[in-house]
Scaffold this motif. Structure first.
Motif, PDB file in Angstrom:
ATOM      1  N   HIS A 134       0.720  -1.048   0.029  1.00 45.87           N
ATOM      2  CA  HIS A 134      -0.034   0.060  -0.003  1.00 45.87           C
ATOM      3  C   HIS A 134       0.683   1.416   0.037  1.00 45.87           C
ATOM      4  N   GLN A 135       2.127   1.101   0.037  1.00 47.92           N
ATOM      5  CA  GLN A 135       3.053   2.233   0.003  1.00 47.92           C
ATOM      6  C   GLN A 135       2.736   3.148   1.036  1.00 47.92           C
ATOM      7  N   THR A 136       2.596   2.781   2.285  1.00 45.30           N
ATOM      8  CA  THR A 136       2.390   3.432   3.270  1.00 45.30           C
ATOM      9  C   THR A 136       3.447   3.276   4.475  1.00 45.30           C
ATOM     10  N   ALA A 137       3.398   4.301   5.528  1.00 46.12           N
ATOM     11  CA  ALA A 137       4.519   4.095   6.381  1.00 46.12           C
ATOM     12  C   ALA A 137       4.289   2.987   7.335  1.00 46.12           C
ATOM     13  N   PHE A 138       5.343   2.386   8.100  1.00 48.39           N
ATOM     14  CA  PHE A 138       5.290   1.469   9.042  1.00 48.39           C
ATOM     15  C   PHE A 138       4.327   1.649  10.036  1.00 48.39           C
ATOM     16  N   ASN A 139       3.303   1.209  10.678  1.00 45.78           N
ATOM     17  CA  ASN A 139       2.197   1.420  11.399  1.00 45.78           C
ATOM     18  C   ASN A 139       2.640   0.806  13.153  1.00 45.78           C
ATOM     19  N   GLU A 140       3.283   1.600  13.588  1.00 45.53           N
ATOM     20  CA  GLU A 140       3.831   1.181  15.242  1.00 45.53           C
ATOM     21  C   GLU A 140       2.520   0.438  15.802  1.00 45.53           C
ATOM     22  N   GLN A 141       1.651   1.372  16.038  1.00 42.20           N
ATOM     23  CA  GLN A 141       0.429   1.094  16.730  1.00 42.20           C
ATOM     24  C   GLN A 141      -0.015  -0.258  16.240  1.00 42.20           C
ATOM     25  N   ARG A 142      -0.273  -0.414  15.048  1.00 42.61           N
ATOM     26  CA  ARG A 142      -0.805  -1.723  14.725  1.00 42.61           C
ATOM     27  C   ARG A 142       0.166  -2.782  15.008  1.00 42.61           C
ATOM     28  N   TYR A 143       1.405  -2.525  14.755  1.00 42.74           N
ATOM     29  CA  TYR A 143       2.379  -3.516  15.089  1.00 42.74           C
ATOM     30  C   TYR A 143       2.262  -3.919  16.404  1.00 42.74           C
ATOM     31  N   ASN A 144       2.358  -2.940  17.424  1.00 41.37           N
ATOM     32  CA  ASN A 144       2.155  -3.386  18.665  1.00 41.37           C
ATOM     33  C   ASN A 144       0.881  -3.797  19.158  1.00 41.37           C
ATOM     34  N   THR A 145      -0.162  -3.845  18.530  1.00 42.63           N
ATOM     35  CA  THR A 145      -1.596  -4.421  18.744  1.00 42.63           C
ATOM     36  C   THR A 145      -1.444  -5.923  18.397  1.00 42.63           C
ATOM     37  N   ASN A 146      -0.848  -6.080  16.941  1.00 40.52           N
ATOM     38  CA  ASN A 146      -0.652  -7.504  16.892  1.00 40.52           C
ATOM     39  C   ASN A 146       0.344  -8.269  17.653  1.00 40.52           C
ATOM     40  N   LEU A 147       1.558  -7.560  17.929  1.00 41.35           N
ATOM     41  CA  LEU A 147       2.174  -8.234  19.104  1.00 41.35           C
ATOM     42  C   LEU A 147       1.570  -8.626  20.280  1.00 41.35           C
ATOM     43  N   ASP A 148       0.864  -7.693  20.673  1.00 44.24           N
ATOM     44  CA  ASP A 148      -0.210  -8.139  22.083  1.00 44.24           C
ATOM     45  C   ASP A 148      -0.928  -9.340  21.876  1.00 44.24           C
ATOM     46  N   ALA A 149      -1.609  -9.487  20.485  1.00 46.94           N
ATOM     47  CA  ALA A 149      -2.431 -10.659  20.499  1.00 46.94           C
ATOM     48  C   ALA A 149      -1.770 -12.015  20.278  1.00 46.94           C
ATOM     49  N   LEU A 150      -0.351 -11.951  20.053  1.00 40.81           N
ATOM     50  CA  LEU A 150       0.291 -13.300  19.889  1.00 40.81           C
ATOM     51  C   LEU A 150       0.216 -14.274  21.492  1.00 40.81           C
ATOM     52  N   PRO A 151       0.156 -15.149  21.246  1.00 39.94           N
ATOM     53  CA  PRO A 151       0.224 -16.267  20.069  1.00 39.94           C
ATOM     54  C   PRO A 151      -0.852 -16.269  19.050  1.00 39.94           C
ATOM     55  N   GLU A 152      -1.960 -15.769  19.180  1.00 44.99           N
ATOM     56  CA  GLU A 152      -3.077 -15.717  18.222  1.00 44.99           C
ATOM     57  C   GLU A 152      -2.492 -14.805  17.136  1.00 44.99           C
ATOM     58  N   MET A 153      -3.201 -15.061  16.108  1.00 38.06           N
ATOM     59  CA  MET A 153      -2.827 -14.395  14.916  1.00 38.06           C
ATOM     60  C   MET A 153      -4.253 -14.230  14.117  1.00 38.06           C
ATOM     61  N   PRO A 154      -4.901 -13.432  14.790  1.00 41.74           N
ATOM     62  CA  PRO A 154      -6.440 -12.940  14.052  1.00 41.74           C
ATOM     63  C   PRO A 154      -6.134 -12.273  12.605  1.00 41.74           C
ATOM     64  N   TRP A 155      -5.111 -11.629  12.145  1.00 38.32           N
ATOM     65  CA  TRP A 155      -4.849 -11.263  11.022  1.00 38.32           C
ATOM     66  C   TRP A 155      -4.657 -12.012   9.871  1.00 38.32           C
ATOM     67  N   ALA A 156      -4.178 -13.270  10.263  1.00 42.48           N
ATOM     68  CA  ALA A 156      -4.082 -14.240   9.295  1.00 42.48           C
ATOM     69  C   ALA A 156      -5.176 -14.808   8.452  1.00 42.48           C
ATOM     70  N   GLU A 157      -6.372 -14.490   8.731  1.00 41.47           N
ATOM     71  CA  GLU A 157      -7.445 -14.583   7.894  1.00 41.47           C
ATOM     72  C   GLU A 157      -7.528 -13.635   6.869  1.00 41.47           C
ATOM     73  N   ASP A 158      -7.016 -12.623   6.939  1.00 43.68           N
ATOM     74  CA  ASP A 158      -6.884 -11.381   6.030  1.00 43.68           C
ATOM     75  C   ASP A 158      -5.790 -11.565   4.759  1.00 43.68           C
TER      76      ASP A 158
END
Length: 89
Positions: free
Chosen positions: A64-88
């Protein structure tokens, strides 16, 4: 140093995670590693989980030619070991 041709190779991603840990930047990476290990996840597996999250971010940046989204990165790290984004993917 990571060559741009190797950016998405597994070894390069693991190297980036290891660098984030060594530099404690962002701090959430080290916090996530410690949390996962306290939950009984082996270090190597925890690093692989974190690498998966990093790949999600890098793919978004590239696609998407966007900047690294650290907030989303942190949110996804917090979800581990679940990977809810995998379906997308």
């Amino acid at each position: 140093m990571i060559d741009s041709d190797d950016l998405m190779s597994g070894e390069a991603i693991i190297e980036i995670v290891e660098n984030q840990l060594a530099e404690n930047n962002p701090p959430r990476v080290k916090e996530t590693l410690m949390r996962l290990m306290l939950e009984g996840v082996e270090r190597e597996e925890a690093i692989q989980y974190i690498a998966c999250v990093l790949c999600v971010e890098l793919l978004d940046v590239l696609n998407h030619q966007t900047a690294f989204n650290e907030q989303r990165y942190n949110t996804n790290l917090d979800a581990l070991p679940e990977m809810p984004w995998a379906e997308d993917l």
